[in-house]
Design a protein around this motif. Structure first.
Motif, PDB file in Angstrom:
ATOM      1  N   LEU A  40     -35.015  45.801  74.752  1.00  0.00           N
ATOM      2  CA  LEU A  40     -33.920  46.320  75.579  1.00  0.00           C
ATOM      3  C   LEU A  40     -33.477  45.283  76.606  1.00  0.00           C
ATOM      4  O   LEU A  40     -32.285  45.090  76.849  1.00  0.00           O
ATOM      5  N   LEU A  41     -34.457  44.591  77.182  1.00  0.00           N
ATOM      6  CA  LEU A  41     -34.115  43.575  78.188  1.00  0.00           C
ATOM      7  C   LEU A  41     -33.426  42.380  77.522  1.00  0.00           C
ATOM      8  O   LEU A  41     -32.464  41.831  78.070  1.00  0.00           O
ATOM      9  N   GLN A  42     -33.903  42.017  76.329  1.00  0.00           N
ATOM     10  CA  GLN A  42     -33.280  40.883  75.642  1.00  0.00           C
ATOM     11  C   GLN A  42     -31.830  41.197  75.270  1.00  0.00           C
ATOM     12  O   GLN A  42     -30.953  40.342  75.359  1.00  0.00           O
ATOM     13  N   GLN A  43     -31.584  42.431  74.872  1.00  0.00           N
ATOM     14  CA  GLN A  43     -30.204  42.816  74.523  1.00  0.00           C
ATOM     15  C   GLN A  43     -29.289  42.675  75.739  1.00  0.00           C
ATOM     16  O   GLN A  43     -28.142  42.243  75.616  1.00  0.00           O
ATOM     17  N   LEU A  44     -29.817  43.068  76.913  1.00  0.00           N
ATOM     18  CA  LEU A  44     -29.004  42.960  78.129  1.00  0.00           C
ATOM     19  C   LEU A  44     -28.668  41.496  78.419  1.00  0.00           C
ATOM     20  O   LEU A  44     -27.549  41.166  78.812  1.00  0.00           O
ATOM     21  N   ARG A  45     -29.638  40.619  78.217  1.00  0.00           N
ATOM     22  CA  ARG A  45     -29.395  39.192  78.460  1.00  0.00           C
ATOM     23  C   ARG A  45     -28.391  38.642  77.437  1.00  0.00           C
ATOM     24  O   ARG A  45     -27.454  37.927  77.792  1.00  0.00           O
ATOM     25  N   SER A  46     -28.601  39.018  76.182  1.00  0.00           N
ATOM     26  CA  SER A  46     -27.726  38.480  75.126  1.00  0.00           C
ATOM     27  C   SER A  46     -26.278  38.909  75.337  1.00  0.00           C
ATOM     28  O   SER A  46     -25.348  38.156  75.027  1.00  0.00           O
ATOM     29  N   ALA A  47     -26.103  40.122  75.849  1.00  0.00           N
ATOM     30  CA  ALA A  47     -24.729  40.614  76.061  1.00  0.00           C
ATOM     31  C   ALA A  47     -23.951  39.666  76.961  1.00  0.00           C
ATOM     32  O   ALA A  47     -22.747  39.467  76.785  1.00  0.00           O
ATOM     33  N   VAL A  48     -24.627  39.059  77.904  1.00  0.00           N
ATOM     34  CA  VAL A  48     -23.977  38.115  78.819  1.00  0.00           C
ATOM     35  C   VAL A  48     -23.903  36.728  78.173  1.00  0.00           C
ATOM     36  O   VAL A  48     -22.834  36.109  78.115  1.00  0.00           O
ATOM     37  N   LEU A  49     -25.050  36.264  77.679  1.00  0.00           N
ATOM     38  CA  LEU A  49     -25.118  34.876  77.185  1.00  0.00           C
ATOM     39  C   LEU A  49     -24.268  34.665  75.931  1.00  0.00           C
ATOM     40  O   LEU A  49     -23.731  33.578  75.719  1.00  0.00           O
ATOM     41  N   ASP A  50     -24.138  35.704  75.105  1.00  0.00           N
ATOM     42  CA  ASP A  50     -23.348  35.579  73.875  1.00  0.00           C
ATOM     43  C   ASP A  50     -21.851  35.432  74.135  1.00  0.00           C
ATOM     44  O   ASP A  50     -21.079  35.150  73.217  1.00  0.00           O
ATOM     45  N   ARG A  51     -21.426  35.652  75.363  1.00  0.00           N
ATOM     46  CA  ARG A  51     -20.006  35.482  75.671  1.00  0.00           C
ATOM     47  C   ARG A  51     -19.664  33.997  75.778  1.00  0.00           C
ATOM     48  O   ARG A  51     -18.519  33.604  75.845  1.00  0.00           O
ATOM     49  N   GLN A  52     -20.702  33.164  75.849  1.00  0.00           N
ATOM     50  CA  GLN A  52     -20.578  31.709  75.781  1.00  0.00           C
ATOM     51  C   GLN A  52     -19.608  31.121  76.804  1.00  0.00           C
ATOM     52  O   GLN A  52     -18.681  30.384  76.448  1.00  0.00           O
ATOM     53  N   ALA A  53     -19.839  31.468  78.039  1.00  0.00           N
ATOM     54  CA  ALA A  53     -19.018  30.915  79.121  1.00  0.00           C
ATOM     55  C   ALA A  53     -19.853  29.918  79.919  1.00  0.00           C
ATOM     56  O   ALA A  53     -21.083  29.980  79.907  1.00  0.00           O
ATOM     57  N   ASP A  54     -19.167  28.999  80.597  1.00  0.00           N
ATOM     58  CA  ASP A  54     -19.890  28.095  81.507  1.00  0.00           C
ATOM     59  C   ASP A  54     -20.163  28.816  82.821  1.00  0.00           C
ATOM     60  O   ASP A  54     -21.204  28.625  83.442  1.00  0.00           O
ATOM     61  N   LEU A  55     -19.201  29.621  83.228  1.00  0.00           N
ATOM     62  CA  LEU A  55     -19.338  30.446  84.440  1.00  0.00           C
ATOM     63  C   LEU A  55     -18.690  31.805  84.149  1.00  0.00           C
ATOM     64  O   LEU A  55     -17.795  31.887  83.312  1.00  0.00           O
ATOM     65  N   ILE A  56     -19.134  32.830  84.870  1.00  0.00           N
ATOM     66  CA  ILE A  56     -18.504  34.149  84.694  1.00  0.00           C
ATOM     67  C   ILE A  56     -18.074  34.677  86.062  1.00  0.00           C
ATOM     68  O   ILE A  56     -18.880  34.717  86.999  1.00  0.00           O
ATOM     69  N   ALA A  57     -16.797  35.038  86.141  1.00  0.00           N
ATOM     70  CA  ALA A  57     -16.280  35.574  87.401  1.00  0.00           C
ATOM     71  C   ALA A  57     -16.191  37.097  87.306  1.00  0.00           C
ATOM     72  O   ALA A  57     -15.717  37.643  86.306  1.00  0.00           O
ATOM     73  N   THR A  58     -16.679  37.773  88.342  1.00  0.00           N
ATOM     74  CA  THR A  58     -16.616  39.236  88.411  1.00  0.00           C
ATOM     75  C   THR A  58     -15.859  39.645  89.674  1.00  0.00           C
ATOM     76  O   THR A  58     -15.585  38.799  90.528  1.00  0.00           O
ATOM     77  N   GLN A  59     -15.592  40.928  89.779  1.00  0.00           N
ATOM     78  CA  GLN A  59     -15.003  41.431  91.022  1.00  0.00           C
ATOM     79  C   GLN A  59     -15.974  41.140  92.167  1.00  0.00           C
ATOM     80  O   GLN A  59     -17.202  41.250  91.984  1.00  0.00           O
ATOM     81  N   ALA A  60     -15.441  40.765  93.317  1.00  0.00           N
ATOM     82  CA  ALA A  60     -16.304  40.494  94.473  1.00  0.00           C
ATOM     83  C   ALA A  60     -17.181  41.717  94.742  1.00  0.00           C
ATOM     84  O   ALA A  60     -16.695  42.847  94.749  1.00  0.00           O
ATOM     85  N   GLY A  61     -18.467  41.489  94.896  1.00  0.00           N
ATOM     86  CA  GLY A  61     -19.390  42.591  95.159  1.00  0.00           C
ATOM     87  C   GLY A  61     -20.028  43.152  93.908  1.00  0.00           C
ATOM     88  O   GLY A  61     -20.950  43.949  93.990  1.00  0.00           O
ATOM     89  N   VAL A  62     -19.528  42.723  92.753  1.00  0.00           N
ATOM     90  CA  VAL A  62     -20.111  43.195  91.485  1.00  0.00           C
ATOM     91  C   VAL A  62     -20.976  42.072  90.910  1.00  0.00           C
ATOM     92  O   VAL A  62     -20.511  40.947  90.789  1.00  0.00           O
ATOM     93  N   ALA A  63     -22.213  42.381  90.597  1.00  0.00           N
ATOM     94  CA  ALA A  63     -23.132  41.336  90.154  1.00  0.00           C
ATOM     95  C   ALA A  63     -23.755  41.659  88.801  1.00  0.00           C
ATOM     96  O   ALA A  63     -24.846  41.209  88.492  1.00  0.00           O
ATOM     97  N   ASN A  64     -23.064  42.482  88.018  1.00  0.00           N
ATOM     98  CA  ASN A  64     -23.556  42.809  86.676  1.00  0.00           C
ATOM     99  C   ASN A  64     -22.392  42.824  85.698  1.00  0.00           C
ATOM    100  O   ASN A  64     -21.241  42.975  86.101  1.00  0.00           O
ATOM    101  N   MET A  65     -22.723  42.691  84.420  1.00  0.00           N
ATOM    102  CA  MET A  65     -21.672  42.756  83.419  1.00  0.00           C
ATOM    103  C   MET A  65     -21.712  44.090  82.668  1.00  0.00           C
ATOM    104  O   MET A  65     -20.684  44.704  82.415  1.00  0.00           O
ATOM    105  N   ILE A  66     -22.917  44.529  82.334  1.00  0.00           N
ATOM    106  CA  ILE A  66     -23.046  45.743  81.537  1.00  0.00           C
ATOM    107  C   ILE A  66     -23.170  46.953  82.457  1.00  0.00           C
ATOM    108  O   ILE A  66     -23.785  46.875  83.522  1.00  0.00           O
TER     109      ILE A  66
END
Lengths: 376, 369
Positions: A40-66
């Motif tokens: 379950l933890l690996q899936q959470l990591r892969s969801a982010v890493l598989d997007r293959q970005a150098d950096l990821i920008a989120t809404q200010a104050g948001v620190a998660n993707m899923i």
């Protein structure tokens, strides 16, 4: 000693096999439980890493993707791309939908992408090439018996499945991938409303850097220049999602693993105790033949360790079989049942439990009167 | 024969105690896993079960709350109110996201309440105000238990800060933690205006929720209306797939281990008496008598093991509740019944293996050295 232990194990083969199987089952269950959690933890990591970005920008104050809502202003893409070192900022939107077919409902996390962030590995079909194409995870395809070319209807909006992705699931939900043009159509065709801005249109920006750019430096520059966003290295965002997973699932999984460990330890001890206790008469015979208490105690511990040594790989194989079975029947889950860390931890625990369990009845051996050997 | 069976059972008290303890441990594993599963399965729909609604109205095509996105223009509440049989309508705004409280992240469902809300807010308070005011948030008491948060402390929803004005009870679960804020505050977080997510409809006395739901769907365009029981059932089945299904799988695996260990324990206990049973056979006991003796012993061991396991579980559950407040454990009668029946059945089958061997054996073998 080794020869003696081997003979002891061979003396009552059925009992030895049963004891080893019981221990292996304990090991397998602990490994599978640990494997579920790790998966379950690996899936959470892969969801982010598989997007293959150098950096990821989120809404200010948001620190998660899923499992989070991030809404970026439309203009933020241009603002980020204007920062020195940024080659491109690929838009990505995440929305939760419920897919329903013949009464079966499945929550789906839909990634809407444009030039980056699409499905990482395709099992069948192709990436999106036509309007209304969608790529779905294999777990969703298997559950609803969907194939490439089939219609995929959500809220009366019909997509067509162009591809089946592998490993595109996290947080108990399979992913779907669609294009922005179709998202807009999807919004317009659903019954809301008057104001399309109610819907999330831009959740994240997948930042691609120019060659030679330093990611942390560019991240700081983006945050300074575009205050509406927070910028993360993908690894950092993956850590955050993993940490969220630990906070959310950890207590229950942890409790189950701890229960399995504690009860496994007690059971292992009892199994070994019962094994020795059942052979008190034999020990009496051996004592009558001149074997010392020390030798017999050592042999019991050695026998326990030998059983554990056989049970551990057997348990690992059993765990791998269970994991394979679970992944085949419910591909939404990843069960990392033979992770080196968990395997080592469980092996050491099993050896320790077996040895301690065997030490318990050492007192029994000491108290065995050699005369019992000659009783009828 | 029964006297002999009893004597035979307790002939080696230590071995018997060990067998019972081992089988009880295996059953305890199954009981605790079942308790985790049952606790979470109940808790995930706690909000829907406690909200005061006969019918839920939502965006057309939506049929549950968990992980769903539902938006309705707020003027549709007036249309619903005008439907014959509707006593009252209350609207909520709803968002699922990650919040930051006490230095920890929590996946939560945020419910935005109107100031006049009567039936959509927290149903049980541990401390503080039962309704949020502007800038307030009511969070589960588990947050306080886990992080030491106190009334007046701050929680963050995206980049907005809220002051904790109350701690609610019974609102925490792995898949459905509920937080209450005011609707205008949530509109602010969601950058939305004039929309609602769900409507909680009360029916006039004597009006059936099922009929009212159908009437709403035919009178108000592009909405889905479900009687409360159907809505709860839909959400439960959805949440069961998301996480709770994992617990169910783990419970099955743990239960399988328990079955195997019960079988092993009973087999060992009966196999230990093989020589003794063979002697009894040589002295005239029939196979039928031996079989009855063996099955009686297996039943006794498994029933006592279930009772010991249940006793241990009753001690451990409150202890676990105190030590791990995030996890709700619930021991149900049906789970105990299932484990007991399965335990006894497995024990009987396991005891029959050595019993059959004795039945086939020549009684003379009892006197072999």
């Amino acid at each position: 000693m080794i020869r003696f232990v081997c003979r002891q194990l061979r003396f009552d083969v059925v009992r030895s096999v049963l004891t080893t199987t019981a221990l292996a089952a304990v090991v397998a269950v602990i490994l599978v439980l640990e494997g579920f959690y790790a998966g379950l933890l690996q899936q959470l990591r892969s969801a982010v890493l598989d997007r293959q970005a150098d950096l990821i920008a989120t809404q200010a104050g948001v620190a998660n993707m899923i499992a989070t809502r991030s809404i970026l202003p439309q203009f933020s893409r241009d603002s980020v791309e204007a920062i020195d070192g940024v080659a491109a900022a690929h838009p990505l939107t995440g929305i939760s939908i419920i897919y329903e077919q013949q009464g079966k409902r499945t929550p789906v996390f839909l990634f809407i992408y444009d030039t980056g962030g699409g499905p990482d590995r395709l099992l069948a079909g192709s990436a999106i090439t036509h309007p209304r194409d969608i790529v779905i995870d294999q777990s969703l395809a298997i559950k609803h018996d969907l194939r490439t070319g089939d219609a995929f209807v959500v809220s009366n909006f019909e997509f067509r499945i162009s591809g089946i992705a592998e490993g595109a699931a996290a947080f108990f939900a399979p992913f779907g991938f669609a294009r922005y043009d179709d998202l807009i159509d999807f919004y317009f065709e659903s019954d809301i409303a008057a104001d399309i801005s109610t819907f999330p249109l831009l959740s994240f920006l997948l930042v691609e850097l120019k060659p030679g750019s330093d990611p942390p430096t560019v991240a700081a520059a983006i945050e300074a220049g575009v205050p509406e966003v927070d910028v993360f290295l993908p690894e950092r965002l993956a850590d955050q999602d993993e940490s969220l997973g630990r906070a959310l699932i950890g207590p229950i999984m942890g409790l189950m693993v701890i229960i399995a460990y504690v009860i496994g330890a007690i059971l292992t001890g009892m199994i070994m105790f019962a094994t020795v206790n059942a052979r008190r008469r034999e020990f009496g015979t051996l004592k009558a033949l001149g074997f010392s208490n020390r030798f017999l105690a050592s042999s019991v511990v050695a026998e326990a360790v030998a059983i554990a040594v056989i049970a551990i790989p057997l348990g690992a194989v059993l765990a791998a079989v269970i994991a394979e079975f679970v992944e085949r029947t419910a591909p939404l889950y990843v069960v990392l049942a033979t992770q080196p860390g968990a395997l080592l931890r469980t092996s050491l625990a099993c050896l320790a439990f077996a040895a301690i369990g065997a030490l318990g009845p050492v007192g029994l051996i000491r108290n065995v009167d050699p005369v019992v050997a000659f009783r009828s | 024969m029964w006297r002999w069976t009893f004597k035979s059972l307790v002939a080696s008290p230590l071995t018997l105690a060990m067998s019972i303890a081992a089988a009880a441990c295996a059953m305890l594993l199954a009981i605790l896993f079942e308790a985790i599963y049952a606790g979470e399965a109940k808790q995930v729909v706690a909000y829907l079960e406690n909200a005061d609604a006969d019918v839920w109205v939502m965006q057309g095509g939506v049929s549950n709350m968990h992980m769903a996105t539902s938006y309705l223009s707020d003027w549709k509440a007036h249309e619903v109110r005008d439907v014959d049989g509707v006593a009252s309508v209350e609207s909520i705004l709803y968002l699922n996201t990650v919040i930051d409280a006490g230095g920890k992240k929590w996946f939560s469902f945020i419910v935005g309440l109107d100031s006049s809300s009567k039936g959509a807010g927290p149903w049980s308070m541990a401390e503080g105000k039962p309704m949020p005011g502007p800038g307030d948030a009511i969070v589960p008491r588990v947050f306080a238990d886990m992080t030491g948060l106190q009334l007046g402390d701050i929680v963050a929803i995206t980049d907005r800060k809220f002051r904790i004005s109350g701690f609610s009870a019974d609102t925490f679960s792995m898949g459905n933690t509920v937080i209450f804020v005011t609707k205008p505050d949530l509109e602010d977080v969601m950058s939305s205006l004039d929309i609602v997510s769900f409507m909680l409809v009360k029916a006039n006395p004597g009006v059936s929720p099922d009929m009212l739901a159908r009437r709403i769907e035919s009178n108000v365009t592009k909405v889905s209306a479900l009687p409360s029981h159907a809505f709860v059932a839909n959400d439960r089945s959805m949440v069961m797939q998301m996480g709770v299904e994992t617990i169910a799988l783990m419970t099955t695996i743990g239960g399988s281990l328990a079955i195997l260990l019960v079988a092993f324990t009973v087999y060992s206990q009966i196999a230990r008496q093989q020589r003794e049973l063979a002697v009894a056979k040589a002295l005239g006991a029939t196979n039928r008598m031996l079989l009855m003796s063996v099955t009686a012993q297996a039943t006794a061991i498994s029933v006592i093991s279930v009772l010991v396991a249940l006793l241990l579980a009753l001690v451990l559950v409150p202890l676990t509740d105190a030590l791990v407040p995030q996890v709700t454990l619930r021991i149900t009668g049906s789970a105990i019944e299932r484990i007991a029946v399965l335990g006894v059945a497995v024990a009987l089958v396991a005891s029959l293996v050595p019993a059959r061997r004795i039945a086939r054996a020549d009684p003379v073998t009892a006197f072999h050295s």
